[in-house]
Design an enzyme around this catalytic site. Structure first.
Site, mmCIF file in Angstrom:
data_model
loop_
_atom_site.group_PDB
_atom_site.id
_atom_site.type_symbol
_atom_site.label_atom_id
_atom_site.label_comp_id
_atom_site.label_asym_id
_atom_site.label_seq_id
_atom_site.Cartn_x
_atom_site.Cartn_y
_atom_site.Cartn_z
ATOM 1 N N PHE A 23 0.830 -1.264 0.028
ATOM 2 C CA PHE A 23 -0.117 -0.026 0.121
ATOM 3 C C PHE A 23 0.810 1.290 0.057
ATOM 4 C CE2 PHE A 23 -3.161 3.224 1.619
ATOM 5 C CZ PHE A 23 -4.093 2.774 0.905
ATOM 6 N N GLU A 63 -0.026 -5.026 8.487
ATOM 7 C CA GLU A 63 0.345 -6.243 8.684
ATOM 8 C C GLU A 63 1.962 -6.690 8.881
ATOM 9 O OE1 GLU A 63 -3.321 -5.902 6.713
ATOM 10 O OE2 GLU A 63 -1.596 -5.313 5.935
ATOM 11 N N ALA A 85 4.193 3.213 4.552
ATOM 12 C CA ALA A 85 3.922 4.486 4.621
ATOM 13 C C ALA A 85 2.454 4.516 4.847
ATOM 14 C CB ALA A 85 4.146 5.253 3.345
ATOM 15 N N VAL A 86 2.094 5.101 6.202
ATOM 16 C CA VAL A 86 0.713 5.504 6.594
ATOM 17 C C VAL A 86 0.609 7.001 6.625
ATOM 18 C CG1 VAL A 86 -0.793 5.302 8.410
ATOM 19 C CG2 VAL A 86 1.235 3.755 8.222
ATOM 20 N N ILE A 87 -0.481 7.329 5.627
ATOM 21 C CA ILE A 87 -0.779 8.635 5.238
ATOM 22 C C ILE A 87 -2.132 9.071 5.803
ATOM 23 C CG2 ILE A 87 -0.909 10.543 3.424
ATOM 24 C CD1 ILE A 87 1.393 8.506 1.925
ATOM 25 N N GLN A 90 -8.977 11.243 5.718
ATOM 26 C CA GLN A 90 -10.056 12.094 6.335
ATOM 27 C C GLN A 90 -10.921 11.367 7.704
ATOM 28 O OE1 GLN A 90 -11.057 14.881 5.062
ATOM 29 N NE2 GLN A 90 -9.295 14.664 3.594
ATOM 30 N N HIS A 93 -8.644 6.393 11.004
ATOM 31 C CA HIS A 93 -7.961 5.189 10.665
ATOM 32 C C HIS A 93 -6.411 5.194 10.620
ATOM 33 C CE1 HIS A 93 -7.294 1.406 8.447
ATOM 34 N NE2 HIS A 93 -6.592 1.736 7.614
ATOM 35 N N PHE A 118 12.318 0.490 12.228
ATOM 36 C CA PHE A 118 11.010 1.061 11.807
ATOM 37 C C PHE A 118 11.195 2.046 10.799
ATOM 38 C CE2 PHE A 118 7.924 4.199 12.587
ATOM 39 C CZ PHE A 118 6.649 3.482 12.582
ATOM 40 N N ARG A 132 10.006 12.560 2.001
ATOM 41 C CA ARG A 132 11.089 11.677 2.779
ATOM 42 C C ARG A 132 11.566 10.532 2.196
ATOM 43 N NH1 ARG A 132 7.785 14.634 5.551
ATOM 44 N NH2 ARG A 132 8.112 15.511 7.908
#
Length: 180
Positions: A23, A63, A85-87, A90, A93, A118, A132
């Protein structure tokens, strides 16, 4: 006093696993390329025929900890690099995923004794993530170096513990040459 410090040179016998989230692959792919480049430039064999690096692809960052834990428990790896990558979106989550991934990765390093880097970006916008993982600055390079440094550091500490178990008469102030 004994001083322990990892290095970026003693890589020939090290074995790494890289856990990669699919993802946000636009960003994660760039992190992976820089991480591989970092490992390669420090003497680690990287690529399809590599005996030093294994890859595990997961659907998303959530995961990563479970798969990284299985790899750590296998006993095959000196260090594991987790890339994702967690972005922020809205909804809330983002907060749940980012927090649980960070906790999971930290916990597995403590539980298994295997260094886990990490390398999961947590950003508010896609633009921040791209910066980044960009050309000017790509944190993937640092994640590779961190894995090498932690792998060599923990190897030195394990070696000292093993030597002291066999030779308990070793002084507390063991010369660094005995730790190589």
């Amino acid at each position: 006093m004994t001083v322990f410090e990892g290095n970026l040179q003693d890589t020939r016998d090290l074995k790494f696993a890289i856990v990669i989230a699919r993802f946000n692959d636009l960003v994660v792919g760039k992190l992976l390329s820089a991480c591989e480049d970092s490992l390669r430039r420090h003497g680690v064999a990287v690529g399809p025929d590599s005996h030093q690096v294994d890859y595990a692809w997961v659907p998303g960052s959530f995961e990563i900890p479970m798969v990284a834990r299985q790899l750590a428990l296998s006993g095959r790896y000196d260090a594991i690099v987790c890339l994702g990558a967690v972005i922020r979106g809205q909804t809330s989550h983002y907060d749940h995923v980012a927090s649980e991934v960070a906790k999971g990765i930290q916990a597995l390093a403590f539980q298994t004794g295997v260094p886990v880097t990490f390398g999961v970006l947590t950003t508010d916008t896609m633009q921040q993530a791209i910066e980044r993982a960009g050309i000017k600055s790509n944190l993937g390079w640092e994640y590779g170096e961190n894995a090498i440094e932690m792998a060599t550091l923990t190897r030195k500490i394990r070696h000292l513990v093993a030597v002291r178990a066999v030779q308990p008469e070793l002084p507390e102030q063991t010369p660094p040459s005995l730790l190589q």
